[in-house]
Write a protein that holds these residues in place. Sequence first.
Motif, PDB file in Angstrom:
ATOM      1  N   VAL A  76     -75.025  55.366 -41.166  1.00 46.19           N
ATOM      2  CA  VAL A  76     -73.742  54.929 -40.971  1.00 46.19           C
ATOM      3  C   VAL A  76     -73.507  53.433 -41.643  1.00 46.19           C
ATOM      4  N   GLU A  77     -74.120  52.576 -41.202  1.00 45.01           N
ATOM      5  CA  GLU A  77     -73.864  51.127 -41.630  1.00 45.01           C
ATOM      6  C   GLU A  77     -74.071  50.987 -43.056  1.00 45.01           C
ATOM      7  N   ASN A  78     -74.460  51.694 -43.853  1.00 47.19           N
ATOM      8  CA  ASN A  78     -74.643  51.671 -45.313  1.00 47.19           C
ATOM      9  C   ASN A  78     -73.794  52.559 -45.965  1.00 47.19           C
ATOM     10  N   ARG A  79     -72.879  53.278 -45.390  1.00 45.46           N
ATOM     11  CA  ARG A  79     -71.910  54.192 -45.940  1.00 45.46           C
ATOM     12  C   ARG A  79     -71.001  53.513 -47.090  1.00 45.46           C
ATOM     13  N   LYS A  80     -71.286  54.156 -48.230  1.00 43.14           N
ATOM     14  CA  LYS A  80     -70.315  53.833 -49.491  1.00 43.14           C
ATOM     15  C   LYS A  80     -69.133  54.445 -49.569  1.00 43.14           C
ATOM     16  N   VAL A  81     -69.028  55.891 -49.453  1.00 43.93           N
ATOM     17  CA  VAL A  81     -67.742  56.489 -49.728  1.00 43.93           C
ATOM     18  C   VAL A  81     -67.147  57.087 -48.347  1.00 43.93           C
ATOM     19  N   PRO A  82     -66.007  56.687 -47.804  1.00 46.35           N
ATOM     20  CA  PRO A  82     -65.446  57.200 -46.738  1.00 46.35           C
ATOM     21  C   PRO A  82     -65.243  58.703 -46.732  1.00 46.35           C
ATOM     22  N   LYS A  83     -65.362  59.345 -45.682  1.00 49.22           N
ATOM     23  CA  LYS A  83     -65.322  60.877 -45.518  1.00 49.22           C
ATOM     24  C   LYS A  83     -63.901  61.363 -46.189  1.00 49.22           C
ATOM     25  N   GLU A  84     -62.973  60.626 -46.051  1.00 49.01           N
ATOM     26  CA  GLU A  84     -61.490  61.029 -46.520  1.00 49.01           C
ATOM     27  C   GLU A  84     -61.643  61.026 -48.066  1.00 49.01           C
ATOM     28  N   ASP A  85     -62.269  60.034 -48.606  1.00 47.32           N
ATOM     29  CA  ASP A  85     -62.136  60.036 -50.133  1.00 47.32           C
ATOM     30  C   ASP A  85     -63.167  61.251 -50.426  1.00 47.32           C
ATOM     31  N   ALA A  86     -64.103  61.380 -50.151  1.00 47.21           N
ATOM     32  CA  ALA A  86     -65.032  62.352 -50.406  1.00 47.21           C
ATOM     33  C   ALA A  86     -64.172  63.916 -50.468  1.00 47.21           C
ATOM     34  N   GLU A  87     -63.528  64.021 -49.125  1.00 48.13           N
ATOM     35  CA  GLU A  87     -63.052  65.266 -49.097  1.00 48.13           C
ATOM     36  C   GLU A  87     -61.726  65.281 -49.959  1.00 48.13           C
ATOM     37  N   ASN A  88     -61.132  64.247 -50.483  1.00 54.73           N
ATOM     38  CA  ASN A  88     -60.076  64.223 -51.385  1.00 54.73           C
ATOM     39  C   ASN A  88     -60.539  64.621 -52.708  1.00 54.73           C
ATOM     40  N   LEU A  89     -61.816  64.219 -53.112  1.00 54.76           N
ATOM     41  CA  LEU A  89     -62.573  64.184 -54.275  1.00 54.76           C
ATOM     42  C   LEU A  89     -62.899  65.649 -54.320  1.00 54.76           C
ATOM     43  N   CYS A  90     -63.466  66.524 -53.470  1.00 53.86           N
ATOM     44  CA  CYS A  90     -63.731  67.772 -53.294  1.00 53.86           C
ATOM     45  C   CYS A  90     -62.585  68.585 -53.737  1.00 53.86           C
ATOM     46  N   VAL A  91     -61.256  68.325 -53.446  1.00 48.14           N
ATOM     47  CA  VAL A  91     -59.866  68.816 -53.764  1.00 48.14           C
ATOM     48  C   VAL A  91     -59.652  68.798 -55.167  1.00 48.14           C
ATOM     49  N   LYS A  92     -59.793  67.619 -55.506  1.00 45.44           N
ATOM     50  CA  LYS A  92     -59.526  67.172 -56.891  1.00 45.44           C
ATOM     51  C   LYS A  92     -60.334  67.917 -57.789  1.00 45.44           C
ATOM     52  N   LEU A  93     -61.605  68.039 -57.590  1.00 43.30           N
ATOM     53  CA  LEU A  93     -62.596  68.749 -58.471  1.00 43.30           C
ATOM     54  C   LEU A  93     -62.658  70.267 -58.396  1.00 43.30           C
ATOM     55  N   GLY A  94     -62.007  70.653 -57.363  1.00 44.05           N
ATOM     56  CA  GLY A  94     -61.821  72.225 -57.167  1.00 44.05           C
ATOM     57  C   GLY A  94     -62.955  72.635 -56.526  1.00 44.05           C
ATOM     58  N   CYS A  95     -63.847  71.926 -55.729  1.00 40.93           N
ATOM     59  CA  CYS A  95     -65.152  72.417 -55.117  1.00 40.93           C
ATOM     60  C   CYS A  95     -64.640  73.317 -54.030  1.00 40.93           C
ATOM     61  N   GLN A  96     -65.380  74.149 -53.634  1.00 41.40           N
ATOM     62  CA  GLN A  96     -65.377  75.030 -52.702  1.00 41.40           C
ATOM     63  C   GLN A  96     -65.385  74.426 -51.385  1.00 41.40           C
ATOM     64  N   SER A  97     -66.212  73.549 -50.965  1.00 39.95           N
ATOM     65  CA  SER A  97     -66.479  72.914 -49.735  1.00 39.95           C
ATOM     66  C   SER A  97     -67.116  71.540 -50.006  1.00 39.95           C
ATOM     67  N   TYR A  98     -66.907  70.646 -48.782  1.00 38.88           N
ATOM     68  CA  TYR A  98     -67.648  69.371 -48.903  1.00 38.88           C
ATOM     69  C   TYR A  98     -68.378  69.454 -47.553  1.00 38.88           C
ATOM     70  N   PHE A  99     -69.893  69.085 -47.640  1.00 39.18           N
ATOM     71  CA  PHE A  99     -70.793  68.868 -46.546  1.00 39.18           C
ATOM     72  C   PHE A  99     -71.344  67.325 -46.709  1.00 39.18           C
ATOM     73  N   GLU A 100     -71.184  66.985 -45.367  1.00 45.17           N
ATOM     74  CA  GLU A 100     -72.105  65.699 -45.074  1.00 45.17           C
ATOM     75  C   GLU A 100     -73.272  65.923 -44.643  1.00 45.17           C
ATOM     76  N   THR A 101     -74.422  65.544 -45.216  1.00 45.23           N
ATOM     77  CA  THR A 101     -75.595  66.061 -44.658  1.00 45.23           C
ATOM     78  C   THR A 101     -76.646  64.604 -44.634  1.00 45.23           C
ATOM     79  N   SER A 102     -77.961  64.989 -43.650  1.00 49.08           N
ATOM     80  CA  SER A 102     -78.864  64.031 -43.814  1.00 49.08           C
ATOM     81  C   SER A 102     -80.072  64.860 -43.808  1.00 49.08           C
ATOM     82  N   ALA A 103     -80.943  64.527 -44.780  1.00 48.48           N
ATOM     83  CA  ALA A 103     -82.180  65.000 -44.856  1.00 48.48           C
ATOM     84  C   ALA A 103     -83.129  64.488 -43.693  1.00 48.48           C
TER      85      ALA A 103
END
Length: 71
Positions: free
Chosen positions: A24-51
């Motif tokens: 969390v401390e080193n997050r580069k992209v806010p979740k809302e920005d990623a979700e907006n990009l997902c919509v803009k690109l026409g992706c089916q889903s957005y997942f935030e993951t941790s290996a």
Amino acid sequence: MFKEECPAAALDNIVLVGTKLDDVENRKVPKEDAENLCVKLGCQSYFETSASTGVNVDEAFFSVASRAYQK
């Protein structure tokens, strides 16, 4: 862009995956920005993951696999 390189049959089965959810401390992209990009690109889903913790890794994989299997 990635869509030009994808086979036509795969275009309706693209997900956006954000990694390092546990860092969390080193997050580069806010979740809302990623979700907006997902919509803009026409992706089916957005997942935030941790290996590291395994959060949403299976969900992201099975989302793509199940859609592919349904075809």
